[in-house]
Motif scaffolding. Structure first.
Motif, PDB file in Angstrom:
ATOM      1  N   PHE A 177      35.393  -5.191  -0.139  1.00  0.00           N
ATOM      2  CA  PHE A 177      34.281  -6.037  -0.558  1.00  0.00           C
ATOM      3  C   PHE A 177      33.745  -5.591  -1.921  1.00  0.00           C
ATOM      4  CE2 PHE A 177      29.846  -7.442  -0.574  1.00  0.00           C
ATOM      5  CZ  PHE A 177      29.985  -8.771  -0.197  1.00  0.00           C
ATOM      6  N   LEU A 202      34.514  -2.542   3.626  1.00  0.00           N
ATOM      7  CA  LEU A 202      33.492  -2.363   2.596  1.00  0.00           C
ATOM      8  C   LEU A 202      34.123  -2.018   1.249  1.00  0.00           C
ATOM      9  CD1 LEU A 202      30.628  -0.503   4.504  1.00  0.00           C
ATOM     10  CD2 LEU A 202      30.851  -2.940   3.977  1.00  0.00           C
ATOM     11  N   HIS A 243      27.063  -7.554   1.400  1.00  0.00           N
ATOM     12  CA  HIS A 243      27.900  -7.711   2.595  1.00  0.00           C
ATOM     13  C   HIS A 243      27.013  -8.067   3.789  1.00  0.00           C
ATOM     14  CE1 HIS A 243      30.640  -6.767   5.897  1.00  0.00           C
ATOM     15  NE2 HIS A 243      31.636  -6.752   5.012  1.00  0.00           N
TER      16      HIS A 243
END
Length: 380
Positions: free
Chosen positions: A342, A339, A302
């Motif tokens: 992701f 997150l 990320h």
């Protein structure tokens, strides 16, 4: 039998003063030594209390190097002169020959000690960067400039390397070296990509105190080193193997002659070793097992994640919940939801963090290893 001696290891340039003794240790003409940090009384006391200098030790042992394991109680890997020589010579053979080394690691740990020992074997004096007050990449250009051998190397941990990549002068200095060894912890793929784009020759190393440091470079065992997988667990063998732990003759890690049973999980494909995580750090959540390092690799992709660590915290429903501590890239503020989404692109939703903590830095134990227990204590 001789007695184990304490070897106070100075920080900074003073460390070159122990090179003559290290030469004697490699020749087998000095009694076994326990390296301790000369400037750290608390750590010295911890190591000496556990590893008992002044008491007898087998004559074949050259160094007793403390591990940086997860139990908090240091074990002392007993390394012979032959093992240390085998490690150093195999390293130089893999890298393209002996050269000069830049020391930027604490030298009482195996990675820093090996920089000194390789220098002795190469007949060169290391260039020393003082890391007593932390690692400052701004000093690398001047330090590298003083390295005059035809071949030049250094050894770093990933946290240092990430800092260096943000300093243009340090990047140029590292790119001028023949190799930068990275060990102590896994290096995130985006960091390796940045290094490649900058022209830095990175060699990823895998090993531990029990194998005289790195014995597998870029997944391939050094000359003489052996690797096998037993039910998902990595076992290591070869001439650089420790004879055992001081004072623990029946430790199961050395139960099979000629092999060291690690706590790492991994696989061998076409002779190349891949490490997937630590068997003793797996998180049992909702009846499933999550390997922290696998989640960390996903999170590190990320763009807002500079560094991260994944660990488990108690949870009434799940048993343990997957938790992430993240050092964010400057100017970013990643959220738990983004997150999680992701991570779920590449991993099962079970592996996605359920709790997020943004931190300024990750706690470390030993050179470059994240201290998950410290994170559990802080946020648990």
């Amino acid at each position: 039998m001789s007695e184990l001696q304490v070897l106070p290891v100075p920080s900074g340039v003073g460390v070159v003063g122990i090179l003559p003794l290290l030469s004697e240790l490699l020749d087998g003409t000095a009694p076994a030594a326990l390296p301790v940090p000369a400037a750290d009384e608390r750590e010295t006391r911890r190591l000496t209390d556990a590893l008992r200098p002044g008491e007898p030790i087998d004559d074949g042992v050259a160094l007793v190097v403390a591990t940086s394991g997860t139990t908090g109680v240091p074990k002392g890997a007993m390394l012979t002169a032959a093992a240390l020589r085998a490690s150093g010579e195999a390293t130089h053979a893999r890298l393209g020959g002996p050269g000069s080394w830049l020391l930027a690691l604490p030298a009482h740990h195996i990675a820093g000690m090996q920089v000194l020992l390789r220098s002795v074997l190469a007949g060169t004096e290391p260039v020393v960067v003082d890391v007593t007050e932390g690692f400052d990449p701004a000093v690398l250009p001047a330090a590298v400039e003083t390295m005059t051998s035809r071949r030049r190397y250094t050894s770093l941990v990933p946290t240092q390397f990430v800092k260096a990549l943000d300093h243009p002068g340090a990047v140029a200095a590292l790119a001028s070296l023949d190799a930068v060894l990275l060990g102590g912890a896994a290096t995130p793929a985006p960091v390796l990509q940045r290094a490649q784009e900058a022209g830095i020759t990175v060699v990823r190393t895998y090993g531990m105190s029990e194998t005289c440091g790195g014995c597998v470079y870029d997944g391939i065992p050094l000359d003489g080193a052996r690797v096998r997988i037993d039910d998902g667990r990595v076992l290591l063998g070869g001439p650089m193997l420790a004879t055992g732990y001081r004072g623990i003759p029946d430790h199961p890690a050395f139960a099979e002659p000629g092999w060291f049973r690690t706590d790492d999980s991994g696989s061998l494909t076409d002779g190349i070793l891949s490490i997937t995580g630590r068997l003793d750090e797996a998180i049992s959540t909702g009846g499933l097992t999550v390997v922290p390092q696998v989640v960390e690799r996903a999170l590190n992709e990320h763009p807002a994640v500079r560094e991260c660590a994944v660990f488990g915290l108690p949870d009434e429903r799940l048993g343990r919940r997957v938790t992430a501590a993240v050092v964010a890239e400057s100017g970013t503020l990643p959220t738990l939801d983004e997150l999680r989404q992701f991570v779920e692109r590449t991993l099962d939703p079970t592996a996605a963090p359920r709790e997020l903590h943004l931190v300024d830095a990750l706690p470390l134990r030993g050179p470059g290893k994240v201290d998950r227990r410290a994170l559990e204590s802080r946020f648990g």
